[in-house]
Design a protein around this motif. Structure first.
Motif, short mmCIF file in Angstrom:
data_model
loop_
_atom_site.label_atom_id
_atom_site.label_comp_id
_atom_site.label_asym_id
_atom_site.label_seq_id
_atom_site.Cartn_x
_atom_site.Cartn_y
_atom_site.Cartn_z
N ALA A 190 -34.64 -30.71 -19.94
CA ALA A 190 -34.22 -29.41 -21.04
C ALA A 190 -35.29 -28.11 -20.39
O ALA A 190 -36.48 -28.79 -20.37
N THR A 234 -34.82 -35.02 -26.87
CA THR A 234 -34.92 -35.49 -25.65
C THR A 234 -35.27 -37.49 -25.86
O THR A 234 -35.16 -37.78 -26.59
N HIS A 277 -32.79 -30.63 -25.62
CA HIS A 277 -32.63 -29.08 -25.20
C HIS A 277 -33.71 -29.26 -26.46
O HIS A 277 -34.57 -29.77 -27.08
#
Length: 263
Positions: free
Chosen positions: A116, A145, A205
């Motif tokens: 990320a 995640t 992200h």
């Protein structure tokens, strides 16, 4: 909550990299009322989104070599160089080496152990955004995640972030705060990647949330302006009414009318 009384480890800057600066200016101006101000001829097209003369975010051009258009969340650190080295030692990576930004500060773009991306901002003349937690500004950030515990461990090691759990429909939600801080400084959370809507579940992200006065109207306006709705407006009791959206160029973000903002 997010404030502009920044401390190490807390978000202090945010920007969007886009394939179309003019288009992004039009989209976010129409959606949030933001105005774009160029950072100058030496800034490579980078500039600032402002609301009422106060900076709420940055915006810069991106190309294929930088990946798809995206929002990047930056965390405050007193030493961007040290953060870059520490990220690699913690099994993350350095996407952009620390660099001075025209005396305004030092920045780096890193990736965590799951990939990320996130930024580091070491304040210089610019401390961070001018406004947070108000309509039209950043109010929350969320990490998606594949391994919540591993993500929490990475950011604890790197930034000293602390986590706590609160009841959430279907389980517990992992909240994130700066080190040695009280509950009022909580600024984000960590979610399993599998719970990210649509294409956002394809890659880990950080997702920024912007405060709005009407979530449904903002989602409708997003579609009118050429963006898409990834998660329709949904109410979470005690939290607020939120929606996950995408701008016309593919950058993901979310909006929320927080319960605390409702009269």
């Amino acid at each position: 909550m997010l404030t502009t009384r920044f401390v190490d480890g807390a978000p202090d800057w945010i920007d969007v990299t886009t394939s179309d600066i003019d288009g992004a200016r039009s989209f976010y101006g129409g959606l949030f009322g933001w105005e774009f101000r160029s950072a100058g001829p030496d800034a490579g097209g980078y500039g600032f989104f402002q609301l009422g003369g106060r900076t709420v975010a940055g915006c810069g051009p991106g190309g294929p070599e930088q990946g798809p258009p995206t929002w990047t969340v930056y965390f405050q650190s007193a030493d961007a160089d040290a953060m870059a080295k520490a990220a690699e030692q913690a099994h993350g990576s350095v996407l952009l080496q620390p660099v001075d930004v025209m005396g305004q500060g030092h920045m780096a773009v890193l990736a965590d152990q799951a990939g990320a991306p996130f930024g580091i901002w070491q304040p210089g003349r610019t401390t961070g955004v001018d406004v947070a937690n108000e309509p039209g500004s950043l109010c929350w950030v969320e990490l998606y995640t594949p391994d919540v515990a591993a993500g929490a461990a990475f950011y604890h090691k790197l930034l000293g972030l602390e986590t706590s759990s609160v009841p959430f429909p279907g389980g517990l939600y992992t909240c994130v705060s700066p080190a040695h801080a009280d509950e009022d400084t909580m600024f984000g959370g960590i979610m399993p990647l599998s719970e990210a809507p649509g294409a956002a579940a394809d890659h880990p992200h950080w997702l920024p949330y912007f405060e709005v006065t009407d979530t449904d109207a903002t989602a409708d306006k997003t579609r009118e302006l050429g963006g898409t709705i990834r998660m329709p407006a949904t109410t979470l009791e005690g939290v607020g009414r939120m929606a996950h959206l995408t701008d016309p160029y593919g950058a993901h973000f979310a909006v929320i009318r927080s319960a605390s903002q409702q009269g």
